[in-house]
Scaffold this motif. Structure first.
Motif, PDB file in Angstrom:
ATOM      1  N   ILE A  38       1.026  -1.131  -0.071  1.00 53.80           N
ATOM      2  CA  ILE A  38       0.009   0.148  -0.053  1.00 53.80           C
ATOM      3  C   ILE A  38       1.104   1.048   0.007  1.00 53.80           C
ATOM      4  O   ILE A  38       1.738   1.444   0.735  1.00 53.80           O
ATOM      5  CB  ILE A  38      -0.867   0.013   1.144  1.00 53.80           C
ATOM      6  CG1 ILE A  38      -1.532  -1.363   1.181  1.00 53.80           C
ATOM      7  CG2 ILE A  38      -1.875   1.164   1.174  1.00 53.80           C
ATOM      8  CD1 ILE A  38      -2.666  -1.495   2.388  1.00 53.80           C
ATOM      9  N   LEU A  39       0.901   2.139  -1.068  1.00 52.06           N
ATOM     10  CA  LEU A  39       1.748   2.834  -1.210  1.00 52.06           C
ATOM     11  C   LEU A  39       1.108   4.562  -1.562  1.00 52.06           C
ATOM     12  O   LEU A  39       0.176   4.478  -2.275  1.00 52.06           O
ATOM     13  CB  LEU A  39       2.555   2.756  -2.417  1.00 52.06           C
ATOM     14  CG  LEU A  39       3.528   1.481  -2.528  1.00 52.06           C
ATOM     15  CD1 LEU A  39       4.117   1.447  -4.016  1.00 52.06           C
ATOM     16  CD2 LEU A  39       4.303   1.344  -1.450  1.00 52.06           C
ATOM     17  N   ASP A  40       1.315   5.424  -0.514  1.00 51.73           N
ATOM     18  CA  ASP A  40       0.619   6.590  -0.807  1.00 51.73           C
ATOM     19  C   ASP A  40       1.620   7.610  -1.409  1.00 51.73           C
ATOM     20  O   ASP A  40       2.780   8.049  -0.640  1.00 51.73           O
ATOM     21  CB  ASP A  40       0.540   7.158   0.786  1.00 51.73           C
ATOM     22  CG  ASP A  40      -0.223   8.557   0.894  1.00 51.73           C
ATOM     23  OD1 ASP A  40      -0.735   8.797  -0.126  1.00 51.73           O
ATOM     24  OD2 ASP A  40       0.207   9.290   1.658  1.00 51.73           O
ATOM     25  N   GLU A  41       1.496   7.864  -2.590  1.00 49.01           N
ATOM     26  CA  GLU A  41       2.093   8.667  -3.580  1.00 49.01           C
ATOM     27  C   GLU A  41       3.430   8.449  -3.532  1.00 49.01           C
ATOM     28  O   GLU A  41       4.343   9.209  -3.256  1.00 49.01           O
ATOM     29  CB  GLU A  41       1.731  10.351  -3.165  1.00 49.01           C
ATOM     30  CG  GLU A  41       0.314  10.705  -3.151  1.00 49.01           C
ATOM     31  CD  GLU A  41       0.134  12.302  -3.098  1.00 49.01           C
ATOM     32  OE1 GLU A  41       0.956  12.956  -2.741  1.00 49.01           O
ATOM     33  OE2 GLU A  41      -0.936  12.632  -3.085  1.00 49.01           O
ATOM     34  N   ASN A  44       6.463  10.832  -5.180  1.00 52.21           N
ATOM     35  CA  ASN A  44       6.910  12.062  -4.448  1.00 52.21           C
ATOM     36  C   ASN A  44       8.329  12.001  -4.653  1.00 52.21           C
ATOM     37  O   ASN A  44       9.115  10.730  -4.440  1.00 52.21           O
ATOM     38  CB  ASN A  44       6.421  12.130  -3.113  1.00 52.21           C
ATOM     39  CG  ASN A  44       5.114  12.829  -3.000  1.00 52.21           C
ATOM     40  OD1 ASN A  44       4.406  13.336  -3.872  1.00 52.21           O
ATOM     41  ND2 ASN A  44       4.520  12.576  -1.912  1.00 52.21           N
ATOM     42  N   LEU A  71      -2.260   1.902  -4.632  1.00 50.90           N
ATOM     43  CA  LEU A  71      -1.555   3.111  -4.855  1.00 50.90           C
ATOM     44  C   LEU A  71      -2.610   4.277  -4.636  1.00 50.90           C
ATOM     45  O   LEU A  71      -3.712   4.396  -5.361  1.00 50.90           O
ATOM     46  CB  LEU A  71      -0.938   3.382  -6.047  1.00 50.90           C
ATOM     47  CG  LEU A  71      -0.016   2.274  -6.493  1.00 50.90           C
ATOM     48  CD1 LEU A  71       0.419   2.672  -8.317  1.00 50.90           C
ATOM     49  CD2 LEU A  71       1.253   2.171  -5.851  1.00 50.90           C
ATOM     50  N   SER A  72      -1.934   5.415  -3.885  1.00 48.56           N
ATOM     51  CA  SER A  72      -2.831   6.770  -3.906  1.00 48.56           C
ATOM     52  C   SER A  72      -1.926   7.564  -4.433  1.00 48.56           C
ATOM     53  O   SER A  72      -0.599   7.647  -4.070  1.00 48.56           O
ATOM     54  CB  SER A  72      -3.000   7.150  -2.480  1.00 48.56           C
ATOM     55  OG  SER A  72      -3.564   8.609  -2.399  1.00 48.56           O
ATOM     56  N   THR A  73      -2.210   8.059  -5.659  1.00 50.20           N
ATOM     57  CA  THR A  73      -1.342   8.892  -6.792  1.00 50.20           C
ATOM     58  C   THR A  73      -2.158   9.798  -7.716  1.00 50.20           C
ATOM     59  O   THR A  73      -3.100   9.729  -7.802  1.00 50.20           O
ATOM     60  CB  THR A  73      -0.476   7.794  -7.523  1.00 50.20           C
ATOM     61  OG1 THR A  73       0.283   8.295  -8.355  1.00 50.20           O
ATOM     62  CG2 THR A  73      -1.636   7.020  -8.535  1.00 50.20           C
ATOM     63  N   HIS A  74      -1.314  10.699  -7.972  1.00 49.42           N
ATOM     64  CA  HIS A  74      -1.760  11.793  -9.040  1.00 49.42           C
ATOM     65  C   HIS A  74      -0.760  11.491 -10.246  1.00 49.42           C
ATOM     66  O   HIS A  74      -1.135  12.258 -11.275  1.00 49.42           O
ATOM     67  CB  HIS A  74      -1.725  13.092  -8.476  1.00 49.42           C
ATOM     68  CG  HIS A  74      -2.545  13.351  -7.277  1.00 49.42           C
ATOM     69  ND1 HIS A  74      -2.167  13.329  -6.160  1.00 49.42           N
ATOM     70  CD2 HIS A  74      -3.846  13.823  -7.392  1.00 49.42           C
ATOM     71  CE1 HIS A  74      -3.416  13.502  -5.399  1.00 49.42           C
ATOM     72  NE2 HIS A  74      -4.334  13.838  -6.192  1.00 49.42           N
TER      73      HIS A  74
END
Length: 122
Positions: A38-41, A44, A71-74
């Motif tokens: 589980i990866l948050d951005e 960066n 993933l939480s990503t933009h």
């Protein structure tokens, strides 16, 4: 760089690398088979080129090492992962979408369309 990454990877080689390069090296070293991450951005501090490398690494880890990623990503590079299921959390309730349907990606598309002439110079 985080204390965890620093403790895991602190070498002379690491000190010569940027924060983004160190993060990419960390992922390449720490990923193990049959695991869930589980990866948050994670993009960066990564350059566009390193975001591409991370994207390819995640795809290969899922394909060859049976890993799963949330993933939480933009990042357009990470959003465009092959066969990714994307939940648009800006929608209520959240909806699945194709990466190119997301509002943030549409904004990138508009930016490049408006400046397309700059890319077509010969």
């Amino acid at each position: 760089m985080s204390r965890y990454v620093r403790d895991k990877l602190m070498t002379n080689t690491l000190q010569e690398q940027s924060n983004g390069e160190s993060a990419l090296m960390f992922w390449q070293k720490e990923i193990t088979e049959n695991s869930l991450y589980i990866l948050d951005e994670p993009e960066n501090s990564l350059s566009a080129a390193n975001q591409r490398k991370l994207s390819k690494f995640i795809e290969e880890s899922a394909r060859f090492y049976n890993c799963q990623f949330i993933l939480s990503t933009h990042s357009p590079f990470l959003l465009s992962l092959t066969d990714a299921t994307i939940y648009d959390l800006d929608e209520v309730p959240a909806k699945t979408k194709k990466w190119h349907e997301l509002e943030s990606i549409q904004e990138y598309h508009k930016l490049f369309q408006e400046r397309e002439h700059l890319f077509n110079k010969k």
